[in-house]
Design an enzyme around this catalytic site. Structure first.
Site, mmCIF file in Angstrom:
data_model
loop_
_atom_site.group_PDB
_atom_site.id
_atom_site.type_symbol
_atom_site.label_atom_id
_atom_site.label_comp_id
_atom_site.label_asym_id
_atom_site.label_seq_id
_atom_site.Cartn_x
_atom_site.Cartn_y
_atom_site.Cartn_z
ATOM 1 N N SER A 152 0.834 -1.197 0.000
ATOM 2 C CA SER A 152 0.000 0.000 0.000
ATOM 3 C C SER A 152 0.875 1.256 0.000
ATOM 4 C CB SER A 152 -0.969 -0.058 1.194
ATOM 5 O OG SER A 152 -2.055 0.815 1.035
ATOM 6 N N ASP A 193 -8.990 -5.804 -4.468
ATOM 7 C CA ASP A 193 -8.644 -4.397 -4.285
ATOM 8 C C ASP A 193 -9.666 -3.575 -5.072
ATOM 9 O OD1 ASP A 193 -6.326 -3.513 -2.702
ATOM 10 O OD2 ASP A 193 -5.174 -4.927 -3.905
ATOM 11 N N HIS A 204 -7.291 -6.203 0.013
ATOM 12 C CA HIS A 204 -6.159 -5.315 0.274
ATOM 13 C C HIS A 204 -5.369 -5.719 1.518
ATOM 14 C CE1 HIS A 204 -4.112 -1.439 -0.302
ATOM 15 N NE2 HIS A 204 -4.121 -1.318 1.018
#
Length: 306
Positions: free
Chosen positions: A163, A248, A280
């Site tokens: 991320s 995602d 995610h």
């Protein structure tokens, strides 16, 4: 995947989204499919905390090692059973939108990788509001300089980020190492569910603690910087693996695909993987598992297995 020819950049798709939809697209917890948003975040933190405690209890380590003068500039190093300065090193930058997360709850991959002879480094950096994006990128750079200088006989340094951490790792593709009088032995990058164009973040609530301007976003955006510079790696064999989860958000998926395409246009040795049936958070917490597909991808790359 087909890589489009380089040309004038079309208007970014995110600019056509409403404010509400933009917020939704850049809120990863809203896209989880097996747990509620809050439960997914709690589970992510719990697994990270447990993995870190287990790694510290079962692996040889050096904890809270300073790589700079700042209070937040330290890292943890976990060694394989046969400690060697010639080991390959996998350096991990945690996520948390540059405003949360900690190295002290991010040792997901330590046990599976050290079991196969890979040393793992988990890096702390000054998150917002204390740290700015410029500072975080500088800290990421200095952490790698430290590892190279401390372990000059390493068999390769591999960067992994999740991320916001994938953003920091990606920025290392553009680092000017001559300023640090060292050439890190960078052999590979694992960029997991990352953000490479920071401009849309400026217009979301995530920017509250960051106070990021459009100028800040462009100066620290690897997507735009690579498009402009098309910098090529010192080592053409350095492999950049761009990874995103099936669950995602569409914007996270788009960013990963476009960054991969930009790498290919620049002549980088890049590949793209969309991991089946993970969101995610699962995409990174499953690195605690030896047989997880991403764990195996990372090990094959580092150990140079087909």
């Amino acid at each position: 995947m087909e890589v489009p020819e380089r040309g004038r950049r079309a208007e970014a798709p995110w600019k056509k989204l409403s404010k509400e939809e933009l917020e939704n697209q850049y809120s990863p917890s809203r896209w989880v499919i097996r747990l509620g948003a809050e439960e997914a975040l709690r589970t992510y933190s719990q697994i990270g905390d447990e993995a870190t405690k287990r790694a510290r209890a079962t692996r040889r380590n050096l904890l809270h090692v300073p790589y700079g003068d700042g209070e937040g500039e330290n890292l943890d190093i976990y060694f394989p059973e046969q400690v060697s300065e010639a080991s390959p090193f996998c350096v991990f930058f945690h996520g948390g939108y540059w405003q949360s997360g900690s190295k002290d709850t991010s040792a997901f991959m330590v046990n599976p990788l050290t079991a196969q002879g890979v040393a793992v480094v988990i890096v702390a950096y000054d998150i917002a509001p204390k740290g700015t994006l410029d500072q975080m990128v500088h800290q990421a750079t200095r952490s790698i300089v430290y590892i190279q200088k401390q372990y000059p006989r390493n068999e390769g340094i591999y960067l992994c980020g999740h991320s916001a951490g994938a953003h920091l790792a990606a920025m290392m593709l553009l680092a000017d190492w001559t300023k640090h009088a060292v050439a890190p032995n960078l052999r590979g990058f694992f960029l997991v569910s990352g953000i490479y164009d920071l401009e849309p973040i400026v217009f979301t609530s995530q920017n509250g603690p960051l106070l990021m301007t459009l100028e800040d976003a462009r100066r620290n955006g690897p997507q735009q910087l690579l498009e402009a510079a098309l910098t090529q790696p010192v080592d053409p064999a350095c492999h950049v693996l761009v990874i995103v989860g099936q669950h995602d958000s569409p914007e996270f998926s788009r960013q990963s695909r476009e960054f991969y395409q930009t790498l290919c246009r620049g002549g980088w040795n890049a590949s793209f993987e969309e991991l089946h049936d993970v969101d995610h958070f699962e995409i990174i917490w499953k690195l605690t598992q030896d047989d997880y597909v991403l764990t195996q991808m990372i090990l094959r790359t580092i150990l140079q297995e087909p």
